[in-house]
Design an enzyme around this catalytic site. Structure first.
Site, mmCIF file in Angstrom:
data_model
loop_
_atom_site.group_PDB
_atom_site.id
_atom_site.type_symbol
_atom_site.label_atom_id
_atom_site.label_comp_id
_atom_site.label_asym_id
_atom_site.label_seq_id
_atom_site.Cartn_x
_atom_site.Cartn_y
_atom_site.Cartn_z
ATOM 1 N N SER A 95 26.736 103.583 -16.627
ATOM 2 C CA SER A 95 25.329 103.791 -16.280
ATOM 3 C C SER A 95 24.720 104.816 -17.224
ATOM 4 O O SER A 95 25.382 105.771 -17.645
ATOM 5 C CB SER A 95 25.217 104.299 -14.838
ATOM 6 O OG SER A 95 23.936 104.832 -14.586
ATOM 7 N N LYS A 155 29.728 105.912 -12.825
ATOM 8 C CA LYS A 155 29.682 104.460 -12.597
ATOM 9 C C LYS A 155 30.608 103.674 -13.523
ATOM 10 O O LYS A 155 30.733 103.969 -14.701
ATOM 11 C CB LYS A 155 28.248 103.943 -12.781
ATOM 12 C CG LYS A 155 27.242 104.431 -11.762
ATOM 13 C CD LYS A 155 27.556 103.929 -10.362
ATOM 14 C CE LYS A 155 27.418 102.432 -10.225
ATOM 15 N NZ LYS A 155 26.042 101.950 -10.447
ATOM 16 N N HIS A 198 33.269 84.114 7.135
ATOM 17 C CA HIS A 198 32.004 84.806 7.387
ATOM 18 C C HIS A 198 32.000 86.226 6.804
ATOM 19 O O HIS A 198 31.277 87.098 7.269
ATOM 20 C CB HIS A 198 31.689 84.880 8.890
ATOM 21 C CG HIS A 198 31.778 83.560 9.591
ATOM 22 N ND1 HIS A 198 30.739 82.662 9.614
ATOM 23 C CD2 HIS A 198 32.797 82.985 10.279
ATOM 24 C CE1 HIS A 198 31.108 81.584 10.303
ATOM 25 N NE2 HIS A 198 32.358 81.756 10.708
#
Length: 457
Positions: free
Chosen positions: A277, A283, A156
């Site tokens: 980016s 990034k 999960h």
């Protein structure tokens, strides 16, 4: 331009209608296979004395010249000739004149195109199998480097139990092994010759279908001429197998994307497989993993597209079958590139072993270890489960972890608890001791890797 099938017609299509009906923009990818099939067919025509040796040799020489021009990128395909078959036949006619027309004796474009696709897909699936093997080898190598690398196992997407990172990678190895098996099982149905089925009913000429099949390297022939020209199961099976394969790659990519995020920091991908980016200088984006995850959708679409095309078709050939090729070409290219990128991405991936281990020590993934420990002390597992659940709740409320609880406090709840409890609660011990067959214990992971190496060799 006079069409090779134009004898029946006295009218003429407008150019835009011809363009809509033409397939040469994409089926030129079958040029090599079309020439290959034609060479086998003309040899069969000579073998069965349907045409003379001289005529056959002239056609063979002409096809070889066309083949050389194809290799040298000297052929210019035209919409006026509709498809790859009529384009190649036109080129042949330009080389050797009217005798080129004898090539199409006892053959139809229906069995011709089916033959081309069988030849194409046989070659491509064999190549894809090789790429799967290469990726499996990378997974085994990376797993061997990380047998004792501890990471959280998830259910999960919540911390469940600590596991070996090598064990996690070997799970994908097993998936890819099944993907390879499915591709291999697809091959016998691809490796079947439809050549000689003609339009749908066979031919009155005394052809030898097994001769041409052997010339093309096929292991068997279609036993029914209607089935031969209308079967696309072998492509559907390939698209289905590819969809499962891409699903596996997509699941792996999803995990890679999570693992290299700031929140996880489990791995770092090579700059080769990352981008930046245009506005945010800091990034480093896992774009290749994201693209593979995204391209999975187009492979699913190729499968659904062909299933939809074929679902209502009466026997035998229908023009709808023109829509069977682009999805096949697209899936082949997508799968080939995705496997190559995945192999490179995992081979160059850096693993943050310390951070992975740390993430298993500031959680409650050792709760099952405590419950199992209490069970070994004679406490029924369901009772042990409840005791540990209450201890976890208490730790959450107090801001500590199970290994932080003093022994005296444990013994007030369960007198049978001893000092050895704390070793059982360590992530390393928890992983090491899970030595059931196929489990995450280090010896079991080593066994998996040894078996994998034998299989790959």
């Amino acid at each position: 331009m006079k069409k090779l099938w134009g004898g029946r017609f006295d009218g003429k299509n407008e150019e835009w209608i011809d363009a809509f009906g033409a397939s040469i923009s994409f089926d030129q990818a079958l040029a090599k296979q079309d020439i290959q099939g034609s060479l086998a067919h003309v040899k069969m025509l000579v073998h069965t004395q349907i045409i003379s040796k001289e005529e056959g040799q002239t056609i063979i020489d002409g096809l070889i010249k066309v083949q050389e021009k194809l290799t040298n990128n000297e052929l210019i395909f035209t919409v006026q000739n509709e498809d790859i078959h009529l384009n190649i036949e036109t080129f042949l006619h330009e080389e050797i004149g009217p005798v080129a027309g004898k090539l199409h004796t006892a053959r139809s474009r229906n069995d011709q195109v089916a033959t081309d696709m069988h030849l194409y897909l046989k070659e491509k699936v064999e190549g894809i199998i090789e790429k799967i093997i290469e990726f499996r080898e990378v997974l085994v190598e990376k797993a061997e480097e990380n047998i004792e690398t501890i990471m959280p196992g998830y259910t999960h997407l919540q911390h469940a139990q600590p596991i070996s990172f090598g064990h996690h990678l070997m799970a994908y190895y097993q998936m890819l092994t099944r993907d390879q098996e499915r591709m291999e099982e697809n091959l016998p149905r691809i490796d079947r010759s439809p050549l000689g089925a003609a339009a749908l009913a066979g031919t009155t000429f005394p052809i030898d279908r097994k001769f041409s099949a052997k010339e093309l390297g096929f292991s068997s022939i279609y036993e029914n001429s209607l089935d031969a020209v209308s079967d696309r199961d072998f492509i559907l099976e390939f698209l289905s197998n590819s969809s499962i394969l891409m699903m596996h790659l997509s699941r792996f990519c999803e995990e890679l994307i999570l693992w290299c995020s700031h929140e996880f920091q489990f791995v770092q991908l090579s700059d080769t497989f990352s981008t930046g980016s245009s506005i945010m200088p800091q990034k480093k984006n896992p774009d290749m993993a994201e693209l593979i995850r995204g391209k999975t959708g187009r492979v699913y679409g190729d499968l659904i597209g062909l299933l939809t095309v074929t679902k209502g078709l009466p026997l035998a050939y229908n023009k709808d079958f023109q829509e069977d090729k682009e999805g096949m070409f697209d899936t082949v290219e997508t799968v080939e590139k995705s496997l190559a990128i995945m192999a490179g991405m995992i081979a160059t991936m850096q693993v943050n072993k310390e951070h992975m281990l740390e993430s298993t020590e500031k959680d409650f993934s050792n709760a099952t270890e405590l419950a199992d420990y209490l069970a070994t002390k004679g406490i029924p597992f369901r009772e042990a489960h409840e005791i540990v659940g209450k201890l976890v709740l208490s730790c959450i409320q107090n801001g500590n972890y199970l290994q932080d609880i003093p022994l005296k406090e444990y013994q007030e709840i369960v007198p049978v608890v001893e000092e050895d409890l704390y070793d059982k609660l360590s992530s390393y011990t928890a992983v090491k001791n899970r030595h059931s067959l196929g489990g995450t214990g280090f010896d079991q992971v080593k066994h998996q890797i040894e078996q994998a190496k034998k299989a790959l060799n």
